[in-house]
Scaffold this motif. Structure first.
Motif, PDB file in Angstrom:
ATOM      1  N   GLY A  26       0.802  -1.215   0.000  1.00  0.00           N
ATOM      2  CA  GLY A  26       0.000   0.000   0.000  1.00  0.00           C
ATOM      3  C   GLY A  26       0.833   1.261   0.000  1.00  0.00           C
ATOM      4  O   GLY A  26       0.638   2.164  -0.820  1.00  0.00           O
ATOM      5  N   ALA A  27       1.794   1.340   0.918  1.00  0.00           N
ATOM      6  CA  ALA A  27       2.604   2.553   1.038  1.00  0.00           C
ATOM      7  C   ALA A  27       3.461   2.793  -0.199  1.00  0.00           C
ATOM      8  O   ALA A  27       3.522   3.910  -0.720  1.00  0.00           O
ATOM      9  CB  ALA A  27       3.487   2.457   2.288  1.00  0.00           C
ATOM     10  N   HIS A  28       4.105   1.743  -0.692  1.00  0.00           N
ATOM     11  CA  HIS A  28       4.954   1.910  -1.876  1.00  0.00           C
ATOM     12  C   HIS A  28       4.123   2.228  -3.122  1.00  0.00           C
ATOM     13  O   HIS A  28       4.528   3.049  -3.948  1.00  0.00           O
ATOM     14  CB  HIS A  28       5.804   0.662  -2.105  1.00  0.00           C
ATOM     15  N   LEU A  29       2.981   1.595  -3.252  1.00  0.00           N
ATOM     16  CA  LEU A  29       2.146   1.834  -4.432  1.00  0.00           C
ATOM     17  C   LEU A  29       1.538   3.232  -4.415  1.00  0.00           C
ATOM     18  O   LEU A  29       1.340   3.832  -5.479  1.00  0.00           O
ATOM     19  CB  LEU A  29       1.073   0.759  -4.563  1.00  0.00           C
ATOM     20  N   LEU A  30       1.253   3.775  -3.238  1.00  0.00           N
ATOM     21  CA  LEU A  30       0.763   5.163  -3.182  1.00  0.00           C
ATOM     22  C   LEU A  30       1.823   6.106  -3.730  1.00  0.00           C
ATOM     23  O   LEU A  30       1.503   7.056  -4.451  1.00  0.00           O
ATOM     24  CB  LEU A  30       0.365   5.547  -1.755  1.00  0.00           C
ATOM     25  N   ASP A  31       3.076   5.836  -3.427  1.00  0.00           N
ATOM     26  CA  ASP A  31       4.158   6.662  -3.977  1.00  0.00           C
ATOM     27  C   ASP A  31       4.259   6.533  -5.498  1.00  0.00           C
ATOM     28  O   ASP A  31       4.638   7.488  -6.184  1.00  0.00           O
ATOM     29  CB  ASP A  31       5.502   6.283  -3.340  1.00  0.00           C
ATOM     30  N   VAL A  32       3.910   5.362  -6.034  1.00  0.00           N
ATOM     31  CA  VAL A  32       3.932   5.148  -7.486  1.00  0.00           C
ATOM     32  C   VAL A  32       2.741   5.845  -8.149  1.00  0.00           C
ATOM     33  O   VAL A  32       2.876   6.523  -9.159  1.00  0.00           O
ATOM     34  CB  VAL A  32       3.909   3.631  -7.820  1.00  0.00           C
ATOM     35  N   VAL A  33       1.571   5.681  -7.550  1.00  0.00           N
ATOM     36  CA  VAL A  33       0.321   6.196  -8.125  1.00  0.00           C
ATOM     37  C   VAL A  33       0.239   7.718  -8.042  1.00  0.00           C
ATOM     38  O   VAL A  33      -0.236   8.373  -8.968  1.00  0.00           O
ATOM     39  CB  VAL A  33      -0.888   5.546  -7.398  1.00  0.00           C
ATOM     40  N   ALA A  34       0.691   8.270  -6.927  1.00  0.00           N
ATOM     41  CA  ALA A  34       0.573   9.714  -6.704  1.00  0.00           C
ATOM     42  C   ALA A  34       1.899  10.254  -6.161  1.00  0.00           C
ATOM     43  O   ALA A  34       1.983  10.682  -5.012  1.00  0.00           O
ATOM     44  CB  ALA A  34      -0.574   9.998  -5.740  1.00  0.00           C
ATOM     45  N   PRO A  35       2.950  10.229  -6.983  1.00  0.00           N
ATOM     46  CA  PRO A  35       4.268  10.635  -6.492  1.00  0.00           C
ATOM     47  C   PRO A  35       4.279  12.070  -5.973  1.00  0.00           C
ATOM     48  O   PRO A  35       3.814  12.986  -6.646  1.00  0.00           O
ATOM     49  CB  PRO A  35       5.173  10.466  -7.718  1.00  0.00           C
ATOM     50  N   GLY A  36       4.767  12.212  -4.728  1.00  0.00           N
ATOM     51  CA  GLY A  36       4.901  13.530  -4.140  1.00  0.00           C
ATOM     52  C   GLY A  36       3.630  14.152  -3.598  1.00  0.00           C
ATOM     53  O   GLY A  36       3.669  15.235  -3.025  1.00  0.00           O
ATOM     54  N   GLU A  37       2.501  13.483  -3.756  1.00  0.00           N
ATOM     55  CA  GLU A  37       1.222  14.053  -3.326  1.00  0.00           C
ATOM     56  C   GLU A  37       0.906  13.775  -1.859  1.00  0.00           C
ATOM     57  O   GLU A  37       0.152  14.517  -1.233  1.00  0.00           O
ATOM     58  CB  GLU A  37       0.083  13.508  -4.192  1.00  0.00           C
ATOM     59  N   PHE A  38       1.442  12.684  -1.331  1.00  0.00           N
ATOM     60  CA  PHE A  38       1.129  12.256   0.027  1.00  0.00           C
ATOM     61  C   PHE A  38       2.406  11.819   0.731  1.00  0.00           C
ATOM     62  O   PHE A  38       3.385  11.456   0.089  1.00  0.00           O
ATOM     63  CB  PHE A  38       0.149  11.062   0.006  1.00  0.00           C
ATOM     64  N   VAL A  39       2.348  11.821   2.053  1.00  0.00           N
ATOM     65  CA  VAL A  39       3.377  11.167   2.847  1.00  0.00           C
ATOM     66  C   VAL A  39       2.819   9.771   3.113  1.00  0.00           C
ATOM     67  O   VAL A  39       1.808   9.624   3.800  1.00  0.00           O
ATOM     68  CB  VAL A  39       3.636  11.910   4.176  1.00  0.00           C
TER      69      VAL A  39
END
Length: 140
Positions: A26-39
């Motif tokens: 989940g955490a790594h894929l959020l960085d892929v899907v929305a790079p820089g948008e969320f911590v």
């Protein structure tokens, strides 16, 4: 003039039992899907010694570097500080109240899975993460 609050990225915390598989996805894929948008961060109730190597391999296929990923224990402060807490299995006994939004997903434990099985879960988690990112972006 831009205020600090306007540029603060929402924190999304993914939680599973061992913080070695589902929550790491989940955490790594959020960085892929929305790079820089969320911590994006992850934690577990009973952290494993290391990220599941098959999960890491499935992420490497997408170009994700997991070399710095270390399972860690979720804390009350994590739950208080996160804007969104995503539990990867309903009913987990969290160490305290969730201050932000609580999201419950249901993914099985991939602990003994092979790469083909983990790829399927990775893609399913990615689909959920895309929906969550879109929802959170629209709400801002």
């Amino acid at each position: 003039m831009t205020t600090a609050a306007a540029i603060t990225k929402p924190t999304v915390l993914f939680i599973c039992q061992h913080n070695a598989g589902r929550s790491q996805l989940g955490a790594h894929l959020l960085d892929v899907v929305a790079p820089g948008e969320f911590v994006s961060t992850s934690a577990g109730l009973k952290p494993a010694a290391e990220i599941n190597p098959v999960v890491a391999e499935s992420l490497h296929e997408l170009g994700v570097d997991t070399s710095a990923a270390r399972p860690r224990l979720v804390t009350e402060d994590d739950l208080a500080d996160a804007d969104v807490v995503v539990v990867m299995k309903p009913g987990l006994a969290l160490p305290g109240p969730v201050a932000g939004r609580l999201v419950e997903w249901e993914f099985p434990n991939p602990e003994e899975w092979d790469l083909d099985g983990v790829r399927g879960m990775r893609d399913a988690v990615a689909a959920q993460v895309r929906e969550l990112a879109a929802d959170l972006t629209a709400a801002r």
